[in-house]
Design a protein around this motif. Structure first.
Motif, PDB file in Angstrom:
ATOM      1  N   LEU A 182      25.896  16.754 -11.953  1.00  0.00           N
ATOM      2  CA  LEU A 182      25.437  15.318 -12.099  1.00  0.00           C
ATOM      3  C   LEU A 182      26.402  14.274 -12.773  1.00  0.00           C
ATOM      4  O   LEU A 182      26.815  13.790 -12.935  1.00  0.00           O
ATOM      5  CB  LEU A 182      24.038  14.939 -11.913  1.00  0.00           C
ATOM      6  CG  LEU A 182      23.922  13.610 -11.844  1.00  0.00           C
ATOM      7  CD1 LEU A 182      24.017  12.594 -10.917  1.00  0.00           C
ATOM      8  CD2 LEU A 182      22.180  13.351 -12.432  1.00  0.00           C
ATOM      9  N   PRO A 183      26.085  14.482 -14.303  1.00  0.00           N
ATOM     10  CA  PRO A 183      26.486  13.663 -15.116  1.00  0.00           C
ATOM     11  C   PRO A 183      28.537  13.739 -15.906  1.00  0.00           C
ATOM     12  O   PRO A 183      28.779  12.400 -15.490  1.00  0.00           O
ATOM     13  CB  PRO A 183      26.344  14.790 -17.007  1.00  0.00           C
ATOM     14  CG  PRO A 183      24.790  15.853 -16.407  1.00  0.00           C
ATOM     15  CD  PRO A 183      25.009  16.081 -15.086  1.00  0.00           C
ATOM     16  N   THR A 184      28.590  15.378 -14.883  1.00  0.00           N
ATOM     17  CA  THR A 184      30.030  15.377 -14.851  1.00  0.00           C
ATOM     18  C   THR A 184      30.395  13.728 -13.806  1.00  0.00           C
ATOM     19  O   THR A 184      32.071  13.255 -14.180  1.00  0.00           O
ATOM     20  CB  THR A 184      30.917  15.990 -15.054  1.00  0.00           C
ATOM     21  OG1 THR A 184      30.665  17.216 -16.103  1.00  0.00           O
ATOM     22  CG2 THR A 184      32.584  16.440 -14.129  1.00  0.00           C
ATOM     23  N   LEU A 185      29.624  14.057 -12.693  1.00  0.00           N
ATOM     24  CA  LEU A 185      30.408  13.287 -11.446  1.00  0.00           C
ATOM     25  C   LEU A 185      29.976  12.265 -11.578  1.00  0.00           C
ATOM     26  O   LEU A 185      31.225  10.805 -11.292  1.00  0.00           O
ATOM     27  CB  LEU A 185      29.897  13.680 -10.069  1.00  0.00           C
ATOM     28  CG  LEU A 185      30.034  15.619  -9.822  1.00  0.00           C
ATOM     29  CD1 LEU A 185      29.354  15.916  -8.812  1.00  0.00           C
ATOM     30  CD2 LEU A 185      31.521  15.738  -9.534  1.00  0.00           C
ATOM     31  N   VAL A 186      28.535  11.543 -12.177  1.00  0.00           N
ATOM     32  CA  VAL A 186      28.922  10.273 -12.938  1.00  0.00           C
ATOM     33  C   VAL A 186      29.769   9.772 -13.948  1.00  0.00           C
ATOM     34  O   VAL A 186      30.223   8.337 -13.353  1.00  0.00           O
ATOM     35  CB  VAL A 186      27.106   9.752 -13.551  1.00  0.00           C
ATOM     36  CG1 VAL A 186      27.085   8.997 -13.683  1.00  0.00           C
ATOM     37  CG2 VAL A 186      26.094  10.064 -11.955  1.00  0.00           C
TER      38      VAL A 186
ATOM     39  N   SER B 172      21.970   9.991   3.275  1.00  0.00           N
ATOM     40  CA  SER B 172      23.300  10.468   2.868  1.00  0.00           C
ATOM     41  C   SER B 172      24.147  10.399   4.301  1.00  0.00           C
ATOM     42  O   SER B 172      24.981   8.998   3.974  1.00  0.00           O
ATOM     43  CB  SER B 172      23.691  12.144   2.929  1.00  0.00           C
ATOM     44  OG  SER B 172      23.323  12.138   1.946  1.00  0.00           O
ATOM     45  N   VAL B 173      23.545   9.368   5.069  1.00  0.00           N
ATOM     46  CA  VAL B 173      23.647   9.361   6.242  1.00  0.00           C
ATOM     47  C   VAL B 173      23.712   7.685   5.944  1.00  0.00           C
ATOM     48  O   VAL B 173      25.409   6.850   6.731  1.00  0.00           O
ATOM     49  CB  VAL B 173      23.269   9.935   7.754  1.00  0.00           C
ATOM     50  CG1 VAL B 173      24.287   8.909   9.155  1.00  0.00           C
ATOM     51  CG2 VAL B 173      23.937  11.187   7.929  1.00  0.00           C
ATOM     52  N   VAL B 174      23.405   6.948   5.928  1.00  0.00           N
ATOM     53  CA  VAL B 174      22.984   5.688   5.611  1.00  0.00           C
ATOM     54  C   VAL B 174      23.988   5.573   4.687  1.00  0.00           C
ATOM     55  O   VAL B 174      24.379   4.252   4.823  1.00  0.00           O
ATOM     56  CB  VAL B 174      21.195   5.258   5.267  1.00  0.00           C
ATOM     57  CG1 VAL B 174      20.871   4.162   5.047  1.00  0.00           C
ATOM     58  CG2 VAL B 174      20.112   5.722   6.083  1.00  0.00           C
ATOM     59  N   SER B 175      23.767   6.096   3.317  1.00  0.00           N
ATOM     60  CA  SER B 175      24.775   6.089   2.257  1.00  0.00           C
ATOM     61  C   SER B 175      26.558   5.681   3.035  1.00  0.00           C
ATOM     62  O   SER B 175      27.042   4.729   2.215  1.00  0.00           O
ATOM     63  CB  SER B 175      24.483   6.903   1.229  1.00  0.00           C
ATOM     64  OG  SER B 175      23.202   6.358   0.474  1.00  0.00           O
ATOM     65  N   ALA B 176      26.424   6.761   3.420  1.00  0.00           N
ATOM     66  CA  ALA B 176      27.952   6.478   3.695  1.00  0.00           C
ATOM     67  C   ALA B 176      28.457   5.590   5.140  1.00  0.00           C
ATOM     68  O   ALA B 176      29.099   5.523   4.727  1.00  0.00           O
ATOM     69  CB  ALA B 176      28.076   8.169   4.468  1.00  0.00           C
TER      70      ALA B 176
ATOM     71  N   LEU C  69      27.911   5.689  -3.626  1.00  0.00           N
ATOM     72  CA  LEU C  69      28.686   7.044  -3.432  1.00  0.00           C
ATOM     73  C   LEU C  69      27.461   7.205  -4.635  1.00  0.00           C
ATOM     74  O   LEU C  69      28.078   8.913  -4.696  1.00  0.00           O
ATOM     75  CB  LEU C  69      29.996   6.326  -4.377  1.00  0.00           C
ATOM     76  CG  LEU C  69      30.902   7.393  -4.875  1.00  0.00           C
ATOM     77  CD1 LEU C  69      31.144   8.699  -4.395  1.00  0.00           C
ATOM     78  CD2 LEU C  69      31.661   6.765  -5.835  1.00  0.00           C
ATOM     79  N   LEU C  70      27.533   6.847  -5.715  1.00  0.00           N
ATOM     80  CA  LEU C  70      26.219   7.984  -6.330  1.00  0.00           C
ATOM     81  C   LEU C  70      24.625   8.510  -5.386  1.00  0.00           C
ATOM     82  O   LEU C  70      24.507   9.553  -5.440  1.00  0.00           O
ATOM     83  CB  LEU C  70      25.361   6.626  -7.602  1.00  0.00           C
ATOM     84  CG  LEU C  70      26.378   6.110  -8.728  1.00  0.00           C
ATOM     85  CD1 LEU C  70      25.935   4.928  -9.309  1.00  0.00           C
ATOM     86  CD2 LEU C  70      26.716   6.746  -9.267  1.00  0.00           C
ATOM     87  N   ALA C  71      24.693   7.917  -4.660  1.00  0.00           N
ATOM     88  CA  ALA C  71      23.475   7.942  -3.897  1.00  0.00           C
ATOM     89  C   ALA C  71      24.208   9.549  -3.278  1.00  0.00           C
ATOM     90  O   ALA C  71      23.377  10.432  -2.938  1.00  0.00           O
ATOM     91  CB  ALA C  71      22.901   7.172  -2.525  1.00  0.00           C
TER      92      ALA C  71
END
Length: 467
Positions: free
Chosen positions: A405-409, A226-230, A202-204
């Protein structure tokens, strides 16, 4: 009359400035530090507890030495004092701790993580920081897929830590990989845990989306990862991470909506609307919680977490203000933890909830310090994301994707903290301190005493600022 000359007044052409080798090595070392924090369980399974301790100790010493040599500019009054106070309070708890040895050992890990977070935020620019996080996560995603392929195609069976093989029956939680890649089961990757792999993926996805928006020339590369991470996120199948993904999508949509406002008071109506939706959503989730948990593959007590929470709350209530003493994680060989809470024939090593864990360990004082730390970071991160960068009269500077990035993390950390205690240590604590420090020192990308972007990007020596 014009006169030709072989001695022009202009300076001769020269090659463009490039990063120094030393700074390139520094960026590579930063990727290693982030990889260690994001995949701590990988190093534990590979090297054992002693090997992991040596690795953390050596890298911490190296970071301190580099910090002393580089001396990056820091405004000391803007240090993240709330998280640092929490660290000091955790150290002080050894005075009344019921497990002082565990407190001292785990506090050393907390202190090392804090040092690494401050170091990374001090020596890297915002762009370099995002690139380093992206590289570390790419290593985790790529090695996880390669590891699961190796286990399924070469080993043809489960693998224990240290690459041990076992033909008998064991508790499935002990396996590094369960050889589930081709049988439809949950995969665990190099981190040895399906939930941890899902969080990393998810972070990726978050970081890759930011890189795609920021670096169009490398779009195909990040889309591929992104495809691999998903795929790995889907196969790891963590209910908590699915909720975190939904929360991230909602927060992202909200921030992008806030960026469209023009008048100062225009955001108020959105805040009121989202507050109402949040209350309504909370009521709906509570009324249909059993159906939601069933959809996520969880029992009504979140797969045994209800019993864990009750036991932790009962112990915390005995020492509500100061707690029993810091220990993150709970060391299973400590008598007070050994056999206290058993799930699947294994001793549980954390409370599966950040706030309950902090209450039991450091009391109401610790919970207050932790809550204020989260609040301070989220407050800065929110306006870092939705406000246009402005430090003078110019008010039309474009938004930048990396400011999201900071808010999403932090959103991921908050949701994960409802069912896991890992945000109290490892990568969770590292990101909390890192963003707290970076947002205070560099409230704008490329500006501020801690950023020094041109000097770093050109490989020049860091300019010393008055302290």
């Amino acid at each position: 009359m014009a006169v030709h000359t072989r001695h022009p007044a202009g300076a001769p052409p020269s090659a463009p400035s490039r990063e120094s080798t030393g700074h390139l090595l520094l960026r590579g070392y930063a990727v290693l530090l982030l990889f260690i924090a994001l995949a701590t369980s990988f190093w534990f399974n590979l090297l054992g507890a002693a090997g992991l301790g040596v690795l953390v100790g050596v890298t911490t010493i190296v970071s301190i030495v580099l910090w002393a040599v580089l001396r990056p500019p820091i405004v000391w009054r803007l240090l993240p004092w709330l998280p640092l106070t929490y660290v000091v309070w955790a150290a002080a708890s050894v005075l009344w701790s019921a497990w002082p040895d565990a407190t001292a050992l785990t506090w050393a890990l907390l202190a090392a993580t804090t040092v690494q977070a401050l170091f990374l935020a001090s020596v890297l620019t915002w762009r370099e920081l995002v690139a380093a996080i992206s590289s570390a996560l790419t290593w985790i995603v790529g090695l996880s897929l390669a590891f699961e392929l190796w286990v399924s195609l070469v080993v043809h069976g489960p693998v224990l830590p240290n690459f041990l093989l076992w033909d008998g029956e064991l508790v499935t939680e002990l396996y590094w990989s369960r050889d589930n890649l081709f049988d439809g089961g949950r995969i665990q990757g190099i981190v040895g845990n399906a939930h941890l792999l899902a969080v990393a993926c998810l972070l990726a996805l978050i970081v890759y989306a930011i890189r795609i928006a920021s670096s169009p020339q490398r779009r195909a590369w990040f889309i591929g990862w992104s495809v691999v991470s998903a795929f790995l996120l889907w196969r790891s199948s963590s209910g908590t991470v699915w909720l975190a993904l939904a929360a991230v999508a909602l927060v992202l949509a909200t921030m992008l909506l806030m960026r469209t406002t023009r008048a100062p008071g225009e955001r108020t109506k959105y805040y009121v609307a989202y507050a109402g939706l949040g209350i309504l959503g909370g009521i709906v989730l509570w009324l249909w919680r059993d159906d939601l948990l069933e959809f996520l593959g969880k029992s009504s007590d979140l797969t045994g977490r209800g019993g864990i929470w009750q036991a932790v709350a009962e112990r915390a209530a005995e020492h509500p203000w100061l707690g029993w003493g810091f220990s993150t994680p709970w060391l299973p060989w400590v008598p007070e933890f050994d056999g206290w809470i058993i799930v699947n024939d294994l001793t549980v090593f954390h409370a599966h909830n950040v706030w309950l864990d902090a209450w039991m360990q450091l009391g109401i004082v610790g919970v207050a310090l932790l809550g204020l730390s989260y609040l301070a970071v989220i407050w800065r991160a929110w306006f870092f994301a939705i406000d246009r960068p402005r430090w003078d009269l110019r008010a039309d500077r474009p938004y930048q994707a990396l400011t999201l990035l900071p808010t999403l993390v932090m959103t991921v950390l908050l949701v994960q903290g409802l069912a896991e205690s890992r945000p109290l240590g490892e990568w969770g604590w590292l990101f909390l301190v890192l963003f707290a420090h970076k947002l205070a020192q560099s409230p704008h990308v490329g500006e501020g005493p801690a950023e020094q972007s041109l000097a770093i990007e050109r490989g020049e020596a860091l300019r010393r600022m008055p302290r």
